[in-house]
Design a protein around this motif. Structure first.
Motif, mmCIF file in Angstrom:
data_model
loop_
_atom_site.group_PDB
_atom_site.id
_atom_site.type_symbol
_atom_site.label_atom_id
_atom_site.label_comp_id
_atom_site.label_asym_id
_atom_site.label_seq_id
_atom_site.Cartn_x
_atom_site.Cartn_y
_atom_site.Cartn_z
ATOM 1 N N PHE A 1 15.810 -1.240 12.032
ATOM 2 C CA PHE A 1 14.848 -2.131 11.375
ATOM 3 C C PHE A 1 13.671 -1.347 10.806
ATOM 4 C CE2 PHE A 1 17.129 -5.303 13.956
ATOM 5 C CZ PHE A 1 17.525 -6.116 12.900
ATOM 6 N N ALA A 2 13.216 -0.337 11.548
ATOM 7 C CA ALA A 2 12.118 0.486 11.044
ATOM 8 C C ALA A 2 12.547 1.187 9.749
ATOM 9 C CB ALA A 2 11.698 1.502 12.086
ATOM 10 N N GLY A 3 13.799 1.656 9.720
ATOM 11 C CA GLY A 3 14.302 2.387 8.561
ATOM 12 C C GLY A 3 14.428 1.513 7.318
ATOM 13 N N MET A 4 14.581 0.195 7.539
ATOM 14 C CA MET A 4 14.631 -0.700 6.383
ATOM 15 C C MET A 4 13.268 -0.788 5.715
ATOM 16 S SD MET A 4 16.981 -3.664 8.037
ATOM 17 C CE MET A 4 16.478 -4.897 6.858
ATOM 18 N N LEU A 5 12.207 -0.657 6.536
ATOM 19 C CA LEU A 5 10.855 -0.863 6.016
ATOM 20 C C LEU A 5 10.152 0.427 5.615
ATOM 21 C CD1 LEU A 5 9.593 -3.456 8.620
ATOM 22 C CD2 LEU A 5 10.224 -3.885 6.262
ATOM 23 N N MET A 6 10.505 1.534 6.278
ATOM 24 C CA MET A 6 9.704 2.747 6.109
ATOM 25 C C MET A 6 10.581 3.899 5.692
ATOM 26 S SD MET A 6 7.442 2.972 9.465
ATOM 27 C CE MET A 6 7.881 1.609 10.470
ATOM 28 N N ASP A 7 9.941 4.974 5.240
ATOM 29 C CA ASP A 7 10.674 6.194 4.949
ATOM 30 C C ASP A 7 10.936 6.937 6.262
ATOM 31 O OD1 ASP A 7 7.782 6.594 5.000
ATOM 32 O OD2 ASP A 7 8.366 8.685 4.875
ATOM 33 N N ALA A 8 11.908 7.839 6.232
ATOM 34 C CA ALA A 8 12.333 8.533 7.450
ATOM 35 C C ALA A 8 11.174 9.289 8.114
ATOM 36 C CB ALA A 8 13.464 9.498 7.121
ATOM 37 N N ILE A 9 10.316 9.892 7.294
ATOM 38 C CA ILE A 9 9.261 10.744 7.858
ATOM 39 C C ILE A 9 8.293 9.936 8.719
ATOM 40 C CG2 ILE A 9 7.375 12.290 7.253
ATOM 41 C CD1 ILE A 9 9.025 12.716 4.605
ATOM 42 N N GLN B 1 18.053 2.753 4.430
ATOM 43 C CA GLN B 1 17.605 2.971 3.046
ATOM 44 C C GLN B 1 18.335 2.109 2.020
ATOM 45 O OE1 GLN B 1 17.779 7.140 2.052
ATOM 46 N NE2 GLN B 1 15.709 7.468 2.800
ATOM 47 N N PHE B 2 19.521 1.596 2.377
ATOM 48 C CA PHE B 2 20.203 0.735 1.394
ATOM 49 C C PHE B 2 20.561 -0.636 1.959
ATOM 50 C CE2 PHE B 2 24.651 1.029 2.786
ATOM 51 C CZ PHE B 2 24.649 2.172 3.564
ATOM 52 N N THR B 3 19.915 -0.986 3.094
ATOM 53 C CA THR B 3 20.181 -2.304 3.660
ATOM 54 C C THR B 3 19.173 -3.318 3.116
ATOM 55 O OG1 THR B 3 20.962 -1.243 5.668
ATOM 56 C CG2 THR B 3 20.481 -3.576 5.807
ATOM 57 N N PRO B 4 19.655 -4.393 2.474
ATOM 58 C CA PRO B 4 18.736 -5.389 1.957
ATOM 59 C C PRO B 4 17.975 -6.064 3.111
ATOM 60 C CG PRO B 4 21.030 -5.925 1.415
ATOM 61 C CD PRO B 4 21.058 -4.716 2.250
ATOM 62 N N PRO B 5 16.850 -6.703 2.864
ATOM 63 C CA PRO B 5 16.308 -6.981 1.543
ATOM 64 C C PRO B 5 15.367 -5.913 0.967
ATOM 65 C CG PRO B 5 15.036 -8.167 3.173
ATOM 66 C CD PRO B 5 16.093 -7.400 3.917
ATOM 67 N N VAL B 6 14.958 -4.906 1.743
ATOM 68 C CA VAL B 6 13.937 -4.001 1.219
ATOM 69 C C VAL B 6 14.557 -2.821 0.459
ATOM 70 C CG1 VAL B 6 11.887 -2.661 1.722
ATOM 71 C CG2 VAL B 6 12.411 -4.665 3.092
ATOM 72 N N ALA B 7 15.247 -1.925 1.198
ATOM 73 C CA ALA B 7 16.115 -0.911 0.614
ATOM 74 C C ALA B 7 15.566 -0.076 -0.546
ATOM 75 C CB ALA B 7 17.432 -1.536 0.186
ATOM 76 N N VAL B 8 14.929 1.049 -0.215
ATOM 77 C CA VAL B 8 14.381 1.951 -1.242
ATOM 78 C C VAL B 8 15.435 2.387 -2.248
ATOM 79 C CG1 VAL B 8 12.526 3.655 -1.235
ATOM 80 C CG2 VAL B 8 13.859 3.309 0.859
ATOM 81 N N ALA C 1 0.853 -1.193 0.000
ATOM 82 C CA ALA C 1 0.000 0.000 0.000
ATOM 83 C C ALA C 1 0.887 1.241 0.000
ATOM 84 C CB ALA C 1 -0.894 0.009 1.226
ATOM 85 N N PRO C 2 0.468 2.319 -0.673
ATOM 86 C CA PRO C 2 1.220 3.569 -0.548
ATOM 87 C C PRO C 2 1.365 3.910 0.940
ATOM 88 C CG PRO C 2 -0.493 3.803 -2.195
ATOM 89 C CD PRO C 2 -0.702 2.470 -1.556
ATOM 90 N N ILE C 3 2.546 4.392 1.346
ATOM 91 C CA ILE C 3 2.817 4.597 2.768
ATOM 92 C C ILE C 3 1.760 5.477 3.428
ATOM 93 C CG2 ILE C 3 4.474 5.582 4.405
ATOM 94 C CD1 ILE C 3 6.681 4.572 2.645
ATOM 95 N N ALA C 4 1.365 6.549 2.732
ATOM 96 C CA ALA C 4 0.375 7.459 3.317
ATOM 97 C C ALA C 4 -0.934 6.727 3.615
ATOM 98 C CB ALA C 4 0.119 8.635 2.378
#
Lengths: 430, 158
Positions: free
Chosen positions: A328-336, A372-379, A19-22
């Protein structure tokens, strides 16, 4: 309690199915406010007030300035200059990639866009010089992530708005840690490049200007951009919003008058794209504010803060726990979203241990950059692997040493608060 | 005729681009008057800050049409084409419900503000003029969501 679980689980489930994050953040918030009888009428004014804040005005303007700078031909000129200066040796382009990414972090505020702009030019050039695609994609994703910590930074503006911390102080505090994060990448990047002989054959990037001096003259106005933006901010001349609008007009001046690379049609497209990108950010801001309002009203956030603090009396243990959580949160979500969801949990802990909010903001943002660049998600990897036309999995081997290197930089920034606090104190910003 | 169709497809983009340039222009004028003429244009702040909400609504609508909202595709990409389509449609339905609720609540808020004659802080304008962007923006967004859903069901979406 069960509402609190629903709030978090609902969010993560929606996030996971794409789903879009918003939207993922808004739906459980709306439902909790409705089911928990917290008062639906609060939603509209809360939504409005979440966006209509003066410090947030800097966000669309910094996004606009970044887009103009990216598209007015500065990236080519700066890359060309950096390439002539340091690129023509084994592993040289890796150094060019890192320095250009950090430089662009100094004019724009968000990561994936920078990674896309620079990757589009450098990934093909690196491939032509014999760099493996997985390595280039990993390197640019990692170096591009520094954009959220190198000032100006949209993430730091949001952090400042939530915690009522001075944004100029945060911008000053991010400078050394941002450079340090970039430097930390040099070690694994150059080491691997030398070992594998990347960049031994020098060709590929097309060198338009022959001499270093002439390429410097070409890039000069672009190189001046961060000096103007950050100098004005640190000197206390500009507020962040003013610095952002000065950046917009400076980049317009370059694109329309100095380089003459922008047409009115380009400008229209830039305005459209900047509007959309800021709207995506602001919509997350508005709904995430609602999420944290709902979370604190039903008491789940206080409860999480208490249980986190109850885990140990030792502030270092708590600090490590918090950093693991952010990572871990940063791997899944954007900073905001991470800021809105987790800061209400962390703020009482900050008060309890007397941690400096400026330093903590830098630590948290740097940590989120690594996610933001840690696998496996990494935007960021997602963006660069698309440019390099490879699968995400192809970058894993190359990216792990970079993650480790930046984690070491994070540890250094945590252990030595002076690295973050020296510059804001020097300029009297805090 | 083709121009009319183009405008119908892009009109929030045109409005958004105009609004963003006006905001940047106002903010720049503010810098100039403050440093050169030493006359701060404080009243522009209220307009700029409230324009942010308009900008968000317009951009959100455009982002729904272009499907460019920020999302996490790690698991999604591993799903089958059919499942992806199902998820997308369900998410669009959720989004539709979400913005319907927000729009109605925004409209009720606007009615309240008119009834209580609430005015804005620095310009003393009726607050509902600003709040108007929530229901209006939501209608626009709902239209784009419906349009995207319609295209998706007919298999036209990118």
């Amino acid at each position: 309690m069960s509402l609190g679980v629903f709030l978090f689980v609902g969010f993560f489930l929606l996030l996971l199915i794409g789903a879009p994050i918003a939207i993922a953040i808004a739906i459980p918030s709306f439902l909790v406010i409705w089911i928990g009888d917290l008062g639906l009428p609060i939603i509209a004014p809360n939504f409005f007030a979440g966006i209509a804040k003066f410090p947030l005005l800097a966000i669309p303007l910094f996004i606009l300035a970044g887009f103009i700078l990216e598209r007015c031909g500065i990236s080519e000129r700066v890359i060309n200059f950096a390439n002539l200066l340091i690129g023509r040796r084994r592993g040289g382009l890796a150094i060019v990639a890192i320095s250009v990414c950090v430089f662009f972090g100094g004019v724009s505020g968000s990561g994936p866009a920078d990674a896309a702009a620079i990757g589009a030019i450098l990934i093909p050039a690196m491939y032509a010089q014999g760099y493996a695609r997985g390595y280039s994609a990993a390197l640019i994703a990692a170096a591009g992530s520094t954009a959220i910590i190198v000032p100006p930074s949209i993430a730091l503006i949001i952090y400042g708005a939530i915690t009522n911390t001075s944004v100029p102080a945060l911008f000053a505090a991010g400078a050394i840690p941002g450079l340090l994060a970039g430097l930390s990448l040099l070690i694994p990047a150059v080491w691997v490049a030398r070992k594998k002989g990347y960049g031994a054959k020098v060709e590929g990037i097309d060198v338009k200007t022959e001499t270093l001096a002439s390429s410097f003259r070409e890039a000069f106005w672009g190189l001046l951009a961060p000096v103007i933006i950050l100098g004005g901010l640190y000197g206390g001349i500009f507020t962040p919003t003013e610095a952002a609008v000065v950046a917009v007009f400076y980049s317009l001046f370059l694109g329309l008058l100095v380089y003459r690379t922008l047409s009115l049609k380009d400008l229209y497209q830039i305005l459209v794209d900047a509007n959309q990108t800021s709207a995506i950010v602001m919509l997350i801001v508005a709904f995430a504010g609602l999420f944290s309002w709902a979370g604190s009203t039903i008491g789940i956030l206080d409860m999480l803060a208490d249980s986190l603090m109850g885990a140990s009396d030792n502030s270092w243990v708590i600090l490590v726990l918090i950093n693991l959580l952010i990572f871990f949160a940063g791997m899944l979500m954007d900073a905001i979203s991470v800021f809105y969801i987790f800061l209400p949990i962390f703020i009482p802990i900050l008060d309890h241990f007397g941690w400096d909010p400026v330093w903590f903001g830098v630590v948290m943002t740097l940590n989120l950059a690594i996610g933001q660049f840690t696998p496996p998600v990494a935007v960021n990897l997602y963006v660069t692997t698309q440019l390099a036309d490879i699968r995400l999995e192809d970058t894993f081997r190359a990216v792990i040493p970079m993650v480790l290197a930046m984690l070491i930089a994070l540890a250094v920034v945590i252990l030595f608060p002076a690295l973050s606090l020296y510059i804001p104190r020097f300029f009297g910003l805090m | 005729m083709r121009k009319v169709i183009w405008f119908a497809e892009h009109f929030e983009e045109v409005l958004g681009a105009i609004l963003l340039s006006v905001m940047a222009g106002l903010a720049f004028a503010n810098v100039i008057t403050r440093y050169v003429f030493h006359i701060p244009l404080a009243f522009t702040e209220e307009i700029e800050v409230n324009s942010l909400v308009w900008l968000t609504m317009l951009g959100t609508s455009a982002a729904f049409r272009r499907q460019s909202h920020l999302r996490m595709l790690f698991l999604y990409e591993k799903f089958s084409v059919k499942l992806k389509k199902c998820i997308d449609l369900v998410l669009l339905a959720f989004s539709f419900a979400l913005f319907t609720t927000l729009g109605i609540l925004g409209y009720l808020q606007l009615l309240d503000e008119r009834l209580l004659e609430i005015t804005s802080e620095s310009l003393n304008l009726p607050q509902w003029i600003y709040t108007f962007c929530i229901p209006a923006g939501c209608i626009l967004i709902l239209f784009r969501i419906a349009q995207t859903g319609w295209f998706m069901m007919r298999g036209k979406a990118q």
